[in-house]
Design a protein around this motif. Sequence first.
Motif, PDB file in Angstrom:
ATOM      1  N   GLY A   1       0.808  -1.215   0.000  1.00 25.27           N
ATOM      2  CA  GLY A   1       0.000   0.000   0.000  1.00 25.27           C
ATOM      3  C   GLY A   1       0.833   1.253   0.000  1.00 25.27           C
ATOM      4  O   GLY A   1       0.312   2.360  -0.214  1.00 25.27           O
TER       5      GLY A   1
ATOM      6  N   TYR B   1       2.198  -3.597  -3.330  1.00 26.46           N
ATOM      7  CA  TYR B   1       0.767  -3.913  -3.437  1.00 26.46           C
ATOM      8  C   TYR B   1       0.477  -5.339  -2.971  1.00 26.46           C
ATOM      9  O   TYR B   1       1.375  -6.151  -2.771  1.00 26.46           O
ATOM     10  CB  TYR B   1       0.303  -3.770  -4.891  1.00 26.46           C
TER      11      TYR B   1
ATOM     12  N   TYR C   1      -4.391  -5.012   3.423  1.00 28.81           N
ATOM     13  CA  TYR C   1      -4.218  -3.596   3.752  1.00 28.81           C
ATOM     14  C   TYR C   1      -4.777  -3.276   5.145  1.00 28.81           C
ATOM     15  O   TYR C   1      -4.344  -2.311   5.776  1.00 28.81           O
ATOM     16  CB  TYR C   1      -4.883  -2.717   2.691  1.00 28.81           C
TER      17      TYR C   1
ATOM     18  N   THR D   1      -0.151   3.024 -11.885  1.00 27.59           N
ATOM     19  CA  THR D   1      -0.270   3.089 -10.427  1.00 27.59           C
ATOM     20  C   THR D   1      -0.360   4.549  -9.998  1.00 27.59           C
ATOM     21  O   THR D   1       0.396   5.391 -10.483  1.00 27.59           O
ATOM     22  CB  THR D   1       0.962   2.451  -9.749  1.00 27.59           C
TER      23      THR D   1
END
Length: 434
Positions: free
Chosen positions: A113, A118, A125, A310
Amino acid sequence: MDYQAALKEADKVTALLGQQPPRVNFEQYAGYVTVDEEHGRALFYYFVESPNDAASKPLVLRLNGGPGCSSLGWGAMMELGPFRVSPDGKTLSRNRDAWNNVANVIFLESPVGVGFSYSNTSSDYDERGDRSIAVDSYIFLLNWLERFPEYKGRDFNIAGESYAGHYVPQLASVIVAVRQRTGKNPTSLKGIFVGNPLLDDYHKDKGSFEFLWNHGVLSDEMWANITEHCSFGPSDGILCKEAKLPFNFRNFVGNIYLYNIYAPICIHAPNGTAYSSSYLAGFDPCISNYITVYFNSPEVQKAIHARIKTHWSNCTRFLPKDTPKTMVPTISWLVNTRLRVWVYSGDMDYVCPITAMRYSVKDLNLTITKPWRPWYTPANEVGGYIQQYEGGFTFASVRGAGHTVPSFQPKRSLVLFYSFLKGVLPPAISLWHP
């Protein structure tokens, strides 16, 4: 070519987009290392080798704090990496005082995160905490060493700042615990080096108010009222809360830069431009804006092997699930294992001030072996002050620096870092005599 060698070759960065000069005398790599196959959890790294005999230099992992701030953005591009992002958000200039002059440095975006790191499992998360972050970082190291096997057995150190006052000691604890239980030391950890660390929540609270009072920002009357009603511990109640209630940072302190109360601030104009309120050599308070623009460029993301499109940000704030109130017991345990532990502080930082760190150092209850004294740079300047304790624990200040020490004092930062790597205190005398 085997699988790991192929991954390493794929991670090689010929040149960062816009870097000046276009060719440099050191290798760069960037990409992802998976830390959980089942969840699809991967951490992004940027690795720079030393330009001078990289094979003989130690390996260093650099972590930033926040929690949730990028070691790629803050650490590499704002502080100690080989490049700085220019105001155009497209080009890079060389940082001549980069830490890869003396070490091979990995900048890790952690946890998931943060930055380009990721997970394919959304619940990851919500589960981010100090313990899981330390374990993920450890797995990253093991997997990274498989990709770069030439670094197995190389002297290894962990560096960081701010909330990395949690990340760094906790990762070191995992490594040392594994070494003690298995007799194996896959990372060859030698020491930790942490700047302006958050070590104790209560000391930070007291130290921050004390710092403002010491620097003529907080009034005598407010400081007296706070110290009368606050013990800065878990027993503080309504009287302490009421004593601190009138304090509003913007009203009492004004619009100053929290990370260095004497530095210029970034002014955001109505037309969308940003500029520094004044001049401070080598420091631009608006650099975070340039870095954000740079890493959100699809061309940059492609060049560093990040996931395209991203939305990258310098900080993604979150609250770790299991953060301890103090790291002092962890630091004490690491010192007792004979690990090299150095903590240092820029002396102009309000966020994690030197006044707070002094209380944490005192809590270690270590015997002083080398008393507080100035240390000098090769330019014969006082770089700061330093003191050493039993077990080799070392506490230093960096004169004229804020929270992100290498941003404000790159040369002094490099001298102190080099001294840490060598395990010797920086020079005690100036070579210049009037």
